[in-house]
Design an enzyme around this catalytic site. Structure first.
Site, PDB file in Angstrom:
ATOM      1  N   THR A  27      40.072  47.014  51.730  1.00  0.00           N
ATOM      2  CA  THR A  27      39.563  46.417  50.487  1.00  0.00           C
ATOM      3  C   THR A  27      40.667  45.605  49.816  1.00  0.00           C
ATOM      4  O   THR A  27      41.842  45.978  49.900  1.00  0.00           O
ATOM      5  CB  THR A  27      39.115  47.538  49.516  1.00  0.00           C
ATOM      6  N   ASP A  80      43.919  46.855  56.647  1.00  0.00           N
ATOM      7  CA  ASP A  80      43.850  46.984  55.185  1.00  0.00           C
ATOM      8  C   ASP A  80      45.128  46.439  54.550  1.00  0.00           C
ATOM      9  O   ASP A  80      46.166  46.322  55.204  1.00  0.00           O
ATOM     10  CB  ASP A  80      43.662  48.462  54.801  1.00  0.00           C
ATOM     11  N   GLY A  94      45.558  51.595  46.455  1.00  0.00           N
ATOM     12  CA  GLY A  94      44.636  52.057  45.433  1.00  0.00           C
ATOM     13  C   GLY A  94      44.593  51.179  44.204  1.00  0.00           C
ATOM     14  O   GLY A  94      43.887  51.486  43.243  1.00  0.00           O
ATOM     15  N   GLY A  96      43.015  48.651  43.923  1.00  0.00           N
ATOM     16  CA  GLY A  96      41.605  48.270  43.787  1.00  0.00           C
ATOM     17  C   GLY A  96      40.681  49.464  43.669  1.00  0.00           C
ATOM     18  O   GLY A  96      39.453  49.315  43.754  1.00  0.00           O
ATOM     19  N   GLU A 102      39.468  54.357  51.816  1.00  0.00           N
ATOM     20  CA  GLU A 102      40.505  53.726  52.647  1.00  0.00           C
ATOM     21  C   GLU A 102      41.258  54.796  53.435  1.00  0.00           C
ATOM     22  O   GLU A 102      41.542  54.628  54.629  1.00  0.00           O
ATOM     23  CB  GLU A 102      41.473  52.937  51.765  1.00  0.00           C
TER      24      GLU A 102
HETATM   25  C1  5RP Z   1      42.588  48.699  47.213  1.00  0.00           C
HETATM   26  C2  5RP Z   1      43.908  48.581  47.879  1.00  0.00           C
HETATM   27  C3  5RP Z   1      44.372  47.229  48.260  1.00  0.00           C
HETATM   28  O1  5RP Z   1      44.665  47.234  49.620  1.00  0.00           O
HETATM   29  C4  5RP Z   1      45.612  46.876  47.473  1.00  0.00           C
HETATM   30  O2  5RP Z   1      45.332  47.003  46.105  1.00  0.00           O
HETATM   31  C5  5RP Z   1      46.104  45.462  47.793  1.00  0.00           C
HETATM   32  O3  5RP Z   1      45.193  44.528  47.303  1.00  0.00           O
HETATM   33  P1  5RP Z   1      45.408  42.968  47.436  1.00  0.00           P
HETATM   34  O4  5RP Z   1      45.278  42.634  48.890  1.00  0.00           O
HETATM   35  O5  5RP Z   1      44.313  42.378  46.592  1.00  0.00           O
HETATM   36  O6  5RP Z   1      46.781  42.627  46.902  1.00  0.00           O
HETATM   37  O7  5RP Z   1      44.599  49.538  48.115  1.00  0.00           O
HETATM   38  O8  5RP Z   1      42.336  50.005  46.800  1.00  0.00           O
END
Ligand code: 5RP
Length: 212
Positions: A27, A80, A94, A96, A102
């Site tokens: 995510t 991820d 985390g 997001g 995850e």
């Molecule tokens: C979501 C996550 C994401 O992998 C993390 O926040 C990185 O996000 P982004 O790619 O938008 O920088 O752990 O829970």
């Protein structure tokens, strides 16, 4: 610059996708680039297991089949992003609020490819506040336990996870022993998931299109 690196990392992760695979999908904004790239080869894979409602919506827009982890069994690959990554490939995740699903999909996968931009690389984890998903009634209890361990908990007010839980972000920790802290926090009742991915850390980290 950083969004260009995110795109490069998302596209580079396609190298690890093999024909006929079921791919675990994380995510975030970096993973969004991976999903867009995956759409171009969607006829070569069986489908994906998604780690969030957000990713599921994007996958559905591309017509990529989203499968149930209970039906697929173990996965060969999980892709991820992360909020921080140390030289041992331990992660904070985390940001997001998708950390629980995850962690489940990462655990179910033989290879975890983490895709990040260079701003996520640190010597010691902890500048990014550590997310912890908690059962709502345990928020204060978990907060008090975190304070005893020297952290400063901040409730991410207004955020409800895909699992109906809440998130606490812990500031002020310099995490020199990620495996030990992850184990210690996992003992506290009411904690669903700690955003430290240390025991099951990344196997490969792509910083842009370069392997760490
Ligand atoms: C979501 C996550 C994401 O992998 C993390 O926040 C990185 O996000 P982004 O790619 O938008 O920088 O752990 O829970």
């Amino acid at each position: 610059m950083s969004s260009n690196e995110k795109r490069l990392a998302g596209e580079a992760a396609l190298r690890y996708v093999e024909d006929g695979m079921i791919v675990g999908v994380g995510t975030g904004s970096t993973v969004a680039y991976f999903i867009d790239a995956l759409a171009d080869i969607k006829d070569r894979i069986q489908g994906v297991v998604s780690s969030s409602e957000q990713s599921t919506a994007q996958l559905a827009r591309h017509g990529i089949p989203v499968l149930d982890l209970n039906a697929t069994g173990p996965l060969a690959l999980y892709v991820d992003g992360a909020d921080e990554c140390d030289p041992q490939r331990c992660l904070i995740k985390g940001g997001g609020a998708a950390l629980t699903r995850e962690k489940i999909v990462a655990e179910a996968s033989a290879k975890f490819v983490c895709i990040i931009d260079s701003g996520k690389c640190v010597d010691v984890l902890g500048k990014f506040p550590l997310p912890i998903e908690v059962i709502p009634m345990a928020r204060s209890l978990v907060g008090r336990e975190v304070v005893k361990l020297g952290g400063q908990p901040v409730w991410r007010d207004g955020v409800v996870t895909d699992n109906g839980n809440w998130v606490i972000d812990v500031h002020g920790w310099r995490i020199a022993d990620p495996v030990g802290l992850e184990r210690q926090l996992n003992q506290i009742p009411g904690i669903v998931t700690v955003g430290l991915f240390a025991r099951r850390r990344a196997d490969v980290v792509l910083v842009g299109d370069r392997v760490l």
